[in-house]
Write an enzyme that holds these catalytic residues in place. Structure first.
Site, PDB file in Angstrom:
ATOM      1  N   ARG A 161       2.899  25.588   4.043  1.00  0.00           N
ATOM      2  CA  ARG A 161       2.776  24.396   3.238  1.00  0.00           C
ATOM      3  C   ARG A 161       2.878  24.708   1.723  1.00  0.00           C
ATOM      4  O   ARG A 161       2.443  25.843   1.597  1.00  0.00           O
ATOM      5  CB  ARG A 161       1.333  23.888   3.520  1.00  0.00           C
ATOM      6  CG  ARG A 161       0.928  22.902   2.698  1.00  0.00           C
ATOM      7  CD  ARG A 161      -0.548  22.210   3.151  1.00  0.00           C
ATOM      8  NE  ARG A 161      -0.925  20.990   2.226  1.00  0.00           N
ATOM      9  CZ  ARG A 161      -1.804  21.201   1.349  1.00  0.00           C
ATOM     10  NH1 ARG A 161      -2.310  22.549   0.980  1.00  0.00           N
ATOM     11  NH2 ARG A 161      -2.354  20.536   0.303  1.00  0.00           N
ATOM     12  N   ASP A 208     -13.196  21.820  -8.455  1.00  0.00           N
ATOM     13  CA  ASP A 208     -12.588  22.343  -9.617  1.00  0.00           C
ATOM     14  C   ASP A 208     -13.334  22.350 -10.817  1.00  0.00           C
ATOM     15  O   ASP A 208     -13.742  21.481 -11.139  1.00  0.00           O
ATOM     16  CB  ASP A 208     -11.212  21.632  -9.806  1.00  0.00           C
ATOM     17  CG  ASP A 208     -10.201  21.596  -8.543  1.00  0.00           C
ATOM     18  OD1 ASP A 208     -10.104  22.619  -7.824  1.00  0.00           O
ATOM     19  OD2 ASP A 208      -9.502  20.723  -8.590  1.00  0.00           O
ATOM     20  N   HIS A 235     -13.579  19.647  -2.180  1.00  0.00           N
ATOM     21  CA  HIS A 235     -12.244  19.556  -1.269  1.00  0.00           C
ATOM     22  C   HIS A 235     -11.901  21.099  -0.680  1.00  0.00           C
ATOM     23  O   HIS A 235     -12.705  22.013  -1.082  1.00  0.00           O
ATOM     24  CB  HIS A 235     -11.172  18.949  -1.747  1.00  0.00           C
ATOM     25  CG  HIS A 235     -10.889  19.840  -3.199  1.00  0.00           C
ATOM     26  ND1 HIS A 235     -11.723  19.827  -4.352  1.00  0.00           N
ATOM     27  CD2 HIS A 235      -9.864  20.679  -3.551  1.00  0.00           C
ATOM     28  CE1 HIS A 235     -11.108  20.449  -5.398  1.00  0.00           C
ATOM     29  NE2 HIS A 235      -9.993  21.037  -5.017  1.00  0.00           N
ATOM     30  N   HIS A 289     -14.581  23.887  -2.615  1.00  0.00           N
ATOM     31  CA  HIS A 289     -14.989  23.986  -3.931  1.00  0.00           C
ATOM     32  C   HIS A 289     -14.646  22.652  -4.730  1.00  0.00           C
ATOM     33  O   HIS A 289     -14.254  21.880  -4.160  1.00  0.00           O
ATOM     34  CB  HIS A 289     -14.113  25.375  -4.513  1.00  0.00           C
ATOM     35  CG  HIS A 289     -12.604  24.686  -4.587  1.00  0.00           C
ATOM     36  ND1 HIS A 289     -11.815  24.611  -3.681  1.00  0.00           N
ATOM     37  CD2 HIS A 289     -12.060  24.505  -5.825  1.00  0.00           C
ATOM     38  CE1 HIS A 289     -10.615  24.334  -4.238  1.00  0.00           C
ATOM     39  NE2 HIS A 289     -10.521  24.040  -5.512  1.00  0.00           N
TER      40      HIS A 289
END
Length: 341
Positions: free
Chosen positions: A273, A209, A263, A207
Site C-alpha cells: 500500500r 498528528d 487514526h 496516534h
C-alpha cells in the site's frame, strides 16, 4: 517477524464497520459561491466536532500530478536498500528515508518505509531539489521537481481549507490562512509492504498528528482507520478524493473546539500500500494561540501559548506521538516555562 514489530493486543482491536466519512465538494467554494461555501463549512464543522476527519473532492489538484508523484514514490521505494540508505533519516531530522523508524524506537515498530522532507515556499530552494539529485543520482533530478509541484498544490489547498475552517468556527475567514502562509510544512511518502502476519503489527500505530492539518492521498488498497464512536472504523478509499484530518496544533488553535483525529493504518498479507501525506505547519517561531473570539465564547484558554518549534522538539526528542500527545505536551510546556521563571 521480529518482536520489535509486534504491537500490544489493545492496539490491534479490529475494525468491523466502515466510517461514513463526510465528503466535502470544494468546487463551489473555489469559484466563490457563497451558498456552496456555507454548505462546505457546515459539513466540515460537523466532522471536526465529532472526529476531525473528512474527505474533499473537486479540490482543484491535478490528478495527473498526483499520479506522477506516486510514480516517483514507487521509483524510490523500488531501489535497493543500500541506495535508499544513502538518504537515511538522521536522528532529530525530518528529512530522509526510514525503515520502521528503527533508528528512533525499540518496540512497536510500524510495518512501513517512509521518505520525508520539508517544504518551505519562502526559501530559494523550497524542498532542496538538489538533495534528490546529489544523493540519489541524475535519474532522480526530476523527482525533486515533481515533489515541488505537488507540495505547491498541497499548500494552496491547505490554505483554502484553513479559510473554510475559519468560516466554520465563526472567526475572520482569513485568520488561519494568514497564520499559515509563511509556514514550513512536511511531506511524507509511505510504503507499506505485504506482511505475513498482519494481525500482529500495524503500518502506523494509533496516534493524532502533532501538526496542524494533514492532506493524504492513498491508493485504492485501503488500510486507513479512524477511531470514532469508541470503535475503530475503516475508511474506504475514494477515487480522486483527498483525505483531510485535524492535528493537535490546530486543536489548540481552535481552543479545543475541533478534535484532533485519532487514526492508524493496518497492513495486509497480499498487497503493498502507498500513500502521500502533506502536513501543514506554521512557521516554527509563531506563537500558537486561538483567536480571542473563541476564547471569549468558551470562557477560558484550554492550552498555553507555544510555538511549533516547541511541539516539534517535544515529539522528536521526548515523546512518541500517540492519542495523548497534546495533553502530555501541555504538561511538559507548562513545566518547562515554570522551570525558567
Amino acid at each position: 517477524m521480529s518482536r520489535r514489530f509486534v504491537w500490544p493486543k489493545q492496539d490491534l482491536v479490529g475494525a468491523h464497520q466502515e466510517l461514513t466519512a463526510p465528503v466535502v465538494d470544494l468546487e463551489g467554494f473555489l469559484r466563490s459561491d457563497e451558498e456552496a461555501t456555507k454548505q462546505a463549512s457546515d459539513i466540515i464543522k460537523a466532522a471536526c466536532l465529532q472526529h476531525g476527519f473528512f474527505q474533499v473532492i473537486n479540490h482543484g489538484v491535478d490528478l495527473n500530478l498526483i499520479g506522477l508523484a506516486h510514480d516517483h514514490t514507487d521509483n524510490f521505494f523500488k531501489l535497493p536498500t543500500c541506495d535508499k540508505l544513502k538518504v537515511r533519516r538522521l536522528p532529530g531530522s525530518i528529512w530522509g528515508y526510514s525503515s520502521g523508524h528503527a533508528d528512533r524506537y525499540l518496540s512497536k515498530l510500524p510495518w512501513k518505509e517512509t521518505l520525508s522532507f520539508g517544504y518551505n515556499e519562502n526559501c530559494p530552494n523550497p524542498i532542496g531539489i538538489d538533495f534528490f539529485k546529489s544523493t540519489l543520482g541524475k535519474d532522480f533530478e526530476k523527482t525533486g521537481l515533481v515533489y515541488l509541484k505537488y507540495c505547491e498544490a498541497m499548500k494552496g489547498l491547505s490554505l483554502s481549507i484553513m479559510e473554510l475552517l475559519a468560516i466554520s468556527l465563526g472567526v475572520d475567514r482569513g485568520h488561519y490562512r494568514k497564520f499559515f502562509e509563511d509556514g514550513c510544512s512536511i511531506m511524507r511518502c509511505n510504503f507499506y509492504p505485504p506482511c505475513q502476519d498482519p494481525g500482529l503489527t500495524l503500518g502506523t500505530g494509533p496516534h493524532r498528528d502533532p501538526t496542524s492539518l494533514t492532506i493524504l492521498h492513498q491508493d485504492q488498497v485501503g488500510g486507513l482507520q479512524v477511531f470514532s464512536d469508541n470503535i475503530w472504523q475503516m475508511v474506504r478509499p475514494l477515487q480522486s478524493a483527498l483525505v483531510i484530518n485535524i492535528g493537535d496544533t490546530f486543536m489548540a488553535l481552535s481552543n479545543g473546539t475541533y478534535k484532533s483525529c485519532l487514526h492508524r493504518a493496518v497492513v495486509n498479507k497480499y498487497e503493498d500500500r502507498r500513500s502521500m501525506a502533506f502536513f501543514l505547519c506554521p512557521r516554527e517561531d509563531k506563537v500558537v494561540r486561538p483567536p480571542q473570539d473563541l476564547v471569549f465564547n468558551q470562557g477560558k484558554r484550554l492550552y498555553p501559548d507555544f510555538t511549533w518549534s516547541d511541539m516539534l522538539h517535544f515529539t522528536q526528542k521526548f515523546y512518541r506521538a500517540d492519542d495523548s500527545t497534546l495533553q502530555n505536551f501541555t504538561k511538559w510546556i507548562i513545566s518547562a516555562k515554570s522551570a525558567n521563571l
